[in-house]
Design an enzyme around this catalytic site. Structure first.
Site, PDB file in Angstrom:
ATOM      1  N   LEU A   8      66.191 -62.064  75.583  1.00  0.00           N
ATOM      2  CA  LEU A   8      67.640 -62.639  75.441  1.00  0.00           C
ATOM      3  C   LEU A   8      67.645 -63.906  75.413  1.00  0.00           C
ATOM      4  O   LEU A   8      67.021 -64.590  76.468  1.00  0.00           O
ATOM      5  CB  LEU A   8      68.527 -61.943  76.546  1.00  0.00           C
ATOM      6  CG  LEU A   8      68.493 -60.317  76.666  1.00  0.00           C
ATOM      7  CD1 LEU A   8      69.480 -59.992  77.851  1.00  0.00           C
ATOM      8  CD2 LEU A   8      69.002 -59.817  75.564  1.00  0.00           C
ATOM      9  N   ARG A  15      75.184 -75.781  80.969  1.00  0.00           N
ATOM     10  CA  ARG A  15      74.724 -76.374  82.353  1.00  0.00           C
ATOM     11  C   ARG A  15      73.436 -77.470  82.072  1.00  0.00           C
ATOM     12  O   ARG A  15      73.312 -78.310  82.932  1.00  0.00           O
ATOM     13  CB  ARG A  15      74.407 -75.737  83.323  1.00  0.00           C
ATOM     14  CG  ARG A  15      75.794 -75.142  84.174  1.00  0.00           C
ATOM     15  CD  ARG A  15      75.450 -74.098  85.160  1.00  0.00           C
ATOM     16  NE  ARG A  15      74.881 -72.706  84.491  1.00  0.00           N
ATOM     17  CZ  ARG A  15      74.518 -71.801  85.258  1.00  0.00           C
ATOM     18  NH1 ARG A  15      74.179 -71.874  86.453  1.00  0.00           N
ATOM     19  NH2 ARG A  15      74.018 -70.670  84.680  1.00  0.00           N
ATOM     20  N   ASN A 226      68.637 -73.004  84.307  1.00  0.00           N
ATOM     21  CA  ASN A 226      69.827 -73.281  83.697  1.00  0.00           C
ATOM     22  C   ASN A 226      70.375 -74.646  83.856  1.00  0.00           C
ATOM     23  O   ASN A 226      71.412 -75.000  83.124  1.00  0.00           O
ATOM     24  CB  ASN A 226      71.019 -72.474  84.676  1.00  0.00           C
ATOM     25  CG  ASN A 226      70.555 -71.094  84.443  1.00  0.00           C
ATOM     26  OD1 ASN A 226      70.742 -70.328  83.553  1.00  0.00           O
ATOM     27  ND2 ASN A 226      70.137 -70.380  85.814  1.00  0.00           N
ATOM     28  N   ALA A 421      31.701-116.440  64.398  1.00  0.00           N
ATOM     29  CA  ALA A 421      32.743-116.172  64.967  1.00  0.00           C
ATOM     30  C   ALA A 421      33.985-117.148  64.323  1.00  0.00           C
ATOM     31  O   ALA A 421      33.639-117.941  63.930  1.00  0.00           O
ATOM     32  CB  ALA A 421      32.779-116.878  66.570  1.00  0.00           C
ATOM     33  N   ARG A 438      35.284-120.073  57.726  1.00  0.00           N
ATOM     34  CA  ARG A 438      35.974-120.937  58.713  1.00  0.00           C
ATOM     35  C   ARG A 438      35.886-122.492  58.584  1.00  0.00           C
ATOM     36  O   ARG A 438      35.112-122.913  57.576  1.00  0.00           O
ATOM     37  CB  ARG A 438      35.695-120.656  60.175  1.00  0.00           C
ATOM     38  CG  ARG A 438      34.305-121.239  60.471  1.00  0.00           C
ATOM     39  CD  ARG A 438      33.642-120.589  61.606  1.00  0.00           C
ATOM     40  NE  ARG A 438      32.430-121.498  62.166  1.00  0.00           N
ATOM     41  CZ  ARG A 438      31.623-120.623  62.806  1.00  0.00           C
ATOM     42  NH1 ARG A 438      31.786-119.464  63.499  1.00  0.00           N
ATOM     43  NH2 ARG A 438      30.547-121.526  63.189  1.00  0.00           N
TER      44      ARG A 438
HETATM   45  C1  UD1 Z   1      71.852 -62.640  84.738  1.00  0.00           C
HETATM   46  C2  UD1 Z   1      72.145 -61.227  85.440  1.00  0.00           C
HETATM   47  C3  UD1 Z   1      72.103 -61.256  86.905  1.00  0.00           C
HETATM   48  C4  UD1 Z   1      70.504 -61.807  87.203  1.00  0.00           C
HETATM   49  C5  UD1 Z   1      70.241 -63.113  86.475  1.00  0.00           C
HETATM   50  C6  UD1 Z   1      69.065 -63.739  86.622  1.00  0.00           C
HETATM   51  C7  UD1 Z   1      73.695 -59.897  84.026  1.00  0.00           C
HETATM   52  C8  UD1 Z   1      75.138 -59.555  83.912  1.00  0.00           C
HETATM   53  N1  UD1 Z   1      73.389 -60.837  85.214  1.00  0.00           N
HETATM   54  O1  UD1 Z   1      72.766 -63.428  85.056  1.00  0.00           O
HETATM   55  O2  UD1 Z   1      72.101 -60.240  87.555  1.00  0.00           O
HETATM   56  O3  UD1 Z   1      70.496 -62.131  88.585  1.00  0.00           O
HETATM   57  O4  UD1 Z   1      70.654 -62.873  84.951  1.00  0.00           O
HETATM   58  O5  UD1 Z   1      68.682 -64.802  85.797  1.00  0.00           O
HETATM   59  O6  UD1 Z   1      73.045 -59.689  83.208  1.00  0.00           O
HETATM   60  N2  UD1 Z   1      72.491 -63.931  76.928  1.00  0.00           N
HETATM   61  C9  UD1 Z   1      72.913 -63.829  75.806  1.00  0.00           C
HETATM   62  N3  UD1 Z   1      74.019 -63.408  75.153  1.00  0.00           N
HETATM   63  C10 UD1 Z   1      74.918 -63.406  76.142  1.00  0.00           C
HETATM   64  C11 UD1 Z   1      74.739 -63.691  77.470  1.00  0.00           C
HETATM   65  C12 UD1 Z   1      73.401 -64.123  77.868  1.00  0.00           C
HETATM   66  O7  UD1 Z   1      71.899 -63.727  74.937  1.00  0.00           O
HETATM   67  O8  UD1 Z   1      76.023 -62.835  75.709  1.00  0.00           O
HETATM   68  C13 UD1 Z   1      71.082 -64.425  77.361  1.00  0.00           C
HETATM   69  C14 UD1 Z   1      71.090 -66.034  78.012  1.00  0.00           C
HETATM   70  O9  UD1 Z   1      70.737 -66.730  76.917  1.00  0.00           O
HETATM   71  C15 UD1 Z   1      69.820 -65.835  78.815  1.00  0.00           C
HETATM   72  C16 UD1 Z   1      70.268 -64.331  79.610  1.00  0.00           C
HETATM   73  O10 UD1 Z   1      70.491 -63.704  78.416  1.00  0.00           O
HETATM   74  O11 UD1 Z   1      68.709 -66.150  78.395  1.00  0.00           O
HETATM   75  C17 UD1 Z   1      70.794 -64.324  80.693  1.00  0.00           C
HETATM   76  O12 UD1 Z   1      71.996 -64.846  80.798  1.00  0.00           O
HETATM   77  P1  UD1 Z   1      72.865 -65.644  81.725  1.00  0.00           P
HETATM   78  O13 UD1 Z   1      74.184 -66.026  81.143  1.00  0.00           O
HETATM   79  O14 UD1 Z   1      71.675 -66.861  82.141  1.00  0.00           O
HETATM   80  O15 UD1 Z   1      72.679 -64.725  83.008  1.00  0.00           O
HETATM   81  P2  UD1 Z   1      73.007 -64.908  84.498  1.00  0.00           P
HETATM   82  O16 UD1 Z   1      74.352 -65.408  84.802  1.00  0.00           O
HETATM   83  O17 UD1 Z   1      71.951 -65.961  84.987  1.00  0.00           O
HETATM   84 CA    CA Z   2      70.304 -67.379  83.774  1.00  0.00          CA
END
Ligand code: UD1
Ligand code: CA
Length: 453
Positions: A8, A15, A226, A421, A438
């Protein structure tokens, strides 16, 4: 079909306060998402699907070749992101990993262990959990009276009691693929953030009577990036991990805290690395060599028993018993042959310095082919640029170029040449000749400075 994984990486990473997508920020020269892709492959994953969204045009080339790409157009939560990858994985059965693209420290061993744990228990889900002192921001692992994982509750949805739980979701999972695909349709947005939470699949699996297993990892492996503060923290952990690997393989480091080594660098045993050294790209250091203090080598190969003191080298080849620095600047396509020297305040570009040849002090050598046994006097320069084009210089074996000589290219100095030189050499010099170019010195007796009375 072998093991498959979804990574993902569609989120924006607001941030980070950056124009660049979060997952392209680098940890020791390698983009965050690449760390995860590489760890997955090292764990034996054969097929990786990266879910991209924000800045996908920039991210795609970084994973191309090693991952397929699925697009999540709108970032509506982690379950929605996984759903975006499902068409690419149609018909998948058995273990399917879901990995967070913003956690560069995850190890291949842990990814492999997740898959193995799911296979052994035939679990619906294995979730990677971690115990942390400060769980702020993470999903909390809620266990039932028997100690089994019941569900995951996100920070913003926690009761005050749940907020106290220090076992957290790392964001890495191994699912039964069919269960996951089925459960995604049941995830809703009834939560504090109005998002589709992947973590809801845990509870759905339990209700379907499937086992949910927690596999606990070292929290340092699960550090998500993050913010830039977390980026620095992740880099620090990776620095230690890489340095310890080299030290255990026989490399001495006086102060490993100040040594930064990229993941693709190779170092032979009995190399000594002094403080403030950065080794990047596909750099290699041969046995018996001392690097540092204060050196930065990128895509550079160094042979055995060299001294690389306060040197910057980029795309340079350094053979054995070579002496560099202090304060040498070696630019691309430089080749220092066995026993040669690039001394203090010396810049060399696209040149070969032959065996035993020495450029010891205050020189610029560019586009030059130098034979063996040559000595270049202090302050000598190849004038390789006429304002439009670069021109070559050649210097034959055993020639001696006096200090402060300008060799105006294109120009060829033969073998066993002697240059006086302070010369400006504009014409070729044949073998065994003495060249002087030179103004002749004038001495006028009794003509010292007039005295002002
Ligand atoms: C998520 C978990 C949380 C966990 C934490 C660990 C969920 C709801 N929560 O929270 O339980 O403790 O990770 O780091 O899953 N992403 C997408 N598409 C989206 C949203 C997110 O691709 O629509 C990807 C982000 O780019 C990232 C990853 O998913 O790489 C995690 O997303 P992020 O928003 O960072 O989740 P957290 O709030 O950290
Ligand atoms: Ca995260």
């Amino acid at each position: 079909m072998g093991l498959q994984a979804i990574i993902l990486a569609a989120g924006e990473g607001t941030r980070m306060k950056s124009a660049k997508p979060k997952v392209l920020h680098e940890v020791l020269g390698k983009p965050i998402v690449r760390w995860v892709v590489d760890a997955a492959h090292e764990a034996g994953v054969e097929d990786v699907v990266c879910v991209l969204g924000h800045g996908r045009e920039a991210v795609e080339p970084i994973v191309a070749g090693d991952a397929r790409v699925a697009v999540q157009v709108e970032q509506r939560g982690t379950a929605d992101a996984v759903a975006a990858a499902v068409p690419a994985l149609a018909g998948a059965t058995g273990s399917l990993l879901v990995l967070s693209g913003d956690c560069p420290l995850i190890t291949p061993q842990t990814i492999a262990a997740l898959a193995q744990a799911r296979d052994e228990a035939d679990a619906g889900v294995v979730v990677l959990t971690m115990k942390v002192d400060d769980p702020t921001g993470y999903g909390r692992i809620v266990r039932d009276a028997q100690g089994q994982v019941e569900r995951i509750v996100e920070q913003k949805d926690c009761t005050p009691e749940q907020a106290q739980i220090c076992e957290c979701n790392s964001g890495f999972y191994c699912f039964d693929a069919e269960l996951l695909f089925d459960a995604l349709g049941k995830v809703d947005t009834n939560n504090a953030q109005g998002e589709f939470y992947l973590t809801d699949v845990i509870e759905i699996a339990r209700k379907a009577g499937r086992a949910v297993v927690a596999y606990t990892a070292d929290a340092a492996e699960c550090l998500g990036v993050n913010t830039r503060v977390q980026l620095a923290a992740a880099t620090k952990i990776m620095q230690r991990r890489i340095n310890e690997r080299h030290m255990l393989a026989g490399v001495t480091m006086l102060d490993p805290d100040t040594v930064w080594i990229g993941p693709d660098v190779t170092i032979d045993p009995d190399v000594e690395i002094l403080p403030q050294v950065m080794l990047a790209g596909k750099t290699h250091i041969g046995t018996g060599t001392v690097v540092g203090p204060c050196s930065r080598l990128t895509d550079t190969t160094v042979g055995r028993n060299c001294t690389i003191d306060e040197t910057v080298a980029i795309e340079t080849t350094i053979d054995n018993d070579v002496d560099c620095g202090p304060r040498a600047y070696l630019r691309p396509q430089t080749h220092l042959c066995d026993g040669s020297k690039a001394g203090t305040h010396v810049e060399i570009k696209k040149s070969t310095i032959g065996k035993g040849s020495k450029v010891p002090h205050l020189s610029y050598i560019g586009d030059t082919t130098m034979g063996s046994g040559v000595n270049i006097g202090a302050g000598s320069i190849t004038c390789n640029y006429d304002g439009v084009k670069k021109w070559p210089t050649t210097i034959g074996d055993d020639s001696f170029v006096g200090s402060d000589t300008m060799m105006v290219a294109p120009v060829n100095l033969g073998a066993h040449v002697l240059v006086g030189a302070g010369s400006v050499i504009t014409q070729d010099v044949p073998d065994y000749a003495l060249a002087l170019g030179r103004a002749r010195q004038v001495v006028k007796p009794d003509r010292n400075r007039p005295v002002d009375d």
